[in-house]
Scaffold this active site. Structure first.
Site, PDB file in Angstrom:
ATOM      1  N   GLU A 163      72.591  56.561  21.122  1.00  0.00           N
ATOM      2  CA  GLU A 163      72.799  56.389  22.564  1.00  0.00           C
ATOM      3  C   GLU A 163      74.292  56.418  22.896  1.00  0.00           C
ATOM      4  OE1 GLU A 163      71.569  52.551  23.947  1.00  0.00           O
ATOM      5  OE2 GLU A 163      71.409  53.158  26.052  1.00  0.00           O
ATOM      6  N   LYS A 199      66.703  57.012  31.316  1.00  0.00           N
ATOM      7  CA  LYS A 199      66.257  55.695  30.823  1.00  0.00           C
ATOM      8  C   LYS A 199      65.545  54.905  31.919  1.00  0.00           C
ATOM      9  CE  LYS A 199      68.364  51.795  28.259  1.00  0.00           C
ATOM     10  NZ  LYS A 199      69.618  51.393  27.570  1.00  0.00           N
ATOM     11  N   CYS A 217      66.819  53.079  23.914  1.00  0.00           N
ATOM     12  CA  CYS A 217      67.169  51.680  23.639  1.00  0.00           C
ATOM     13  C   CYS A 217      66.215  50.654  24.258  1.00  0.00           C
ATOM     14  CB  CYS A 217      68.615  51.431  24.048  1.00  0.00           C
ATOM     15  SG  CYS A 217      69.363  50.008  23.187  1.00  0.00           S
TER      16      CYS A 217
END
Lengths: 295, 295
Positions: free
Chosen positions: B48, B121, B160
């Site tokens: 990331e 995300k 994540c």
């Protein structure tokens, strides 16, 4: 990161072997409940279908004779036991709901012996030696997943195969459950080698620990032990804390009562520090209600 | 239980440390991609926000200068690299979508350098030293979770904090993903003790392994290493198979490329023997779309 004062709840998980005689199994379970209560357990949970052998290893319709209504003899015996020992009790009953309509049902009794929860297993397996789709109608309650205030904690009941479904754990936690109980009957096929056995038991533990972690709650899994026909039930009952850590674990081959003190204060504390519930994208989860892809 | 002939796909996960100089980090990443391709990786995934330090440790608006449009310099460099080495490439970009509108975005390029996936995300954390809600607008694509046929496999990208959400993994798997990639930046606070560190890394591994298991797919987690200000990124990049077993794992403190050969034949095989997708109760999951309880 100072934690709140602890609010301990002692659970007792009864891991036992069974015989072909239901009366013997019920008697043993009642004895273990009494023992657990004496040791301070406030919530006691029995394994799945504790009153009999795991009868789903073949599609033998004679086994339907094991089923009972609720209320019925077993539920009444459990209710009396809960009242006698002033505990919350989670049992498991092969339920006869109507002619030709049977369920695999978890029941919750409070410390006055009142039935405060009845959960009909929602996910029904069907694998060699686990022919449950032959016996059990999937639960159809509305909502199918729920939690009940049960003495010292708000608890949720799920049953065995449900343990592989994050949706079931999530919904029960969102209903307010602080502790999830999974009465279970899972074992190794006699032809399984050592590596397969280890992988299966590891997977079983992993998935349930993940529910504790993703929901920030306690998880109690209660499995039977003993060899029954082609299956060796692997025991290994355990309690996981809201961070997915195992805080108590039973053997894979012995009858025992597994005790754990669950600090309910850990739930809020864990969720504050790892705030998964805060950030759920409920606007984007619609596809969960689909079977696959867009359809 | 005879398995299908294997269909191996080699993945390469680039675990690296970063410096304050984006050009250096990009150059290092491009070098590692070349190396991974040379070693036979067909799909390469970067960590990331690999082009910079993890800039979310404070709410410093100067850091917005790191953002780029897509297409932009970094995405073009990645596209060229994918085409040059004839691989599928998963990258991560701090995306400037419009004035004052920024995303944490994973991008997928095919072996001709075409961008075939862009995932913004969906779950955005906000914790001390992870002030991501300050920087990133949550993804708003429709659907938010998807999979793309990408050369040798159909893959899904998540980022994540998404890794803590069973819903995100489920939706991506139901979209057809055979391998889930999680570019990640997660580390220990410098004041965390040994026990806390172990528990956190264990939990991180556990939850992602559980996604592999419950969905019967592969999971690749790619984390950075190195000390940046108050955080020690714990690396530990890994690949889990459809039974939740770790088949490859990187160190916690060294730069490396982690390789794994993923046998896609295991997916159908695992799902046949542990048929979790078969028995999902899509009629009873409506509550997943609620925040809590009934509301």
């Amino acid at each position: 990161m100072v934690r709140k004062p602890s609010r301990q709840v002692r659970v007792g998980l009864v891991q036992m072997s069974c015989t072909p005689r239901p009366d013997q199994n019920l008697k043993k379970a009642l004895g273990q409940i009494a023992k657990a209560a004496k040791e301070g357990a406030q919530i006691v949970c029995l394994q799945e279908l504790f009153r009999s052998l795991y009868f789903c290893q073949s599609e033998d319709d004679a086994q339907f004779a094991l089923a009972e209504e609720i209320p019925g003899p077993t539920s009444k015996a459990l209710a009396a036991s809960a009242a006698k020992h002033k505990i919350t009790l989670v049992g498991s009953i092969f339920e006869r709901r109507a002619e030709g309509l049977y369920h695999n049902t978890a029941v919750v009794f409070n410390e006055r012996g009142k039935m405060i929860g009845k959960y009909r297993k929602m996910h029904i397996p069907d694998d060699p030696r686990y022919y449950e789709k032959f016996f059990f109608t999937p639960g159809d309650a509305e909502p199918g997943f729920f939690a009940v205030p049960a003495g010292p904690a708000c608890i949720g009941t799920l049953v065995c195969w449900d343990q592989w479904y994050p949706e079931a754990a999530r919904l029960t936690a969102l209903a307010g459950a602080q502790i999830l109980f999974y009465p279970t009957a899972i074992g190794w096929h006699k032809e399984d080698g050592k590596e397969v056995r280890q992988a299966q038991a590891d997977a079983w533990e992993l998935i349930q620990r993940s529910h504790a972690l993703s929901n920030g709650c306690f998880v109690c899994a209660v499995n039977r032990v003993g060899v029954e026909d082609g299956l060796t039930f692997w025991g290994g009952s355990f309690v996981a804390d809201p961070f997915g850590r195992i805080i108590a674990k039973a053997s894979h081959d012995r009858e025992e009562i597994l005790y754990a003190d669950c600090d309910l204060g850990l739930i809020d504390w864990t969720r504050r520090h790892w705030p998964f519930l805060r950030d759920r994208r409920i606007d984007a989860y619609g596809g969960i209600l689909k079977r696959y892809g867009q359809s």
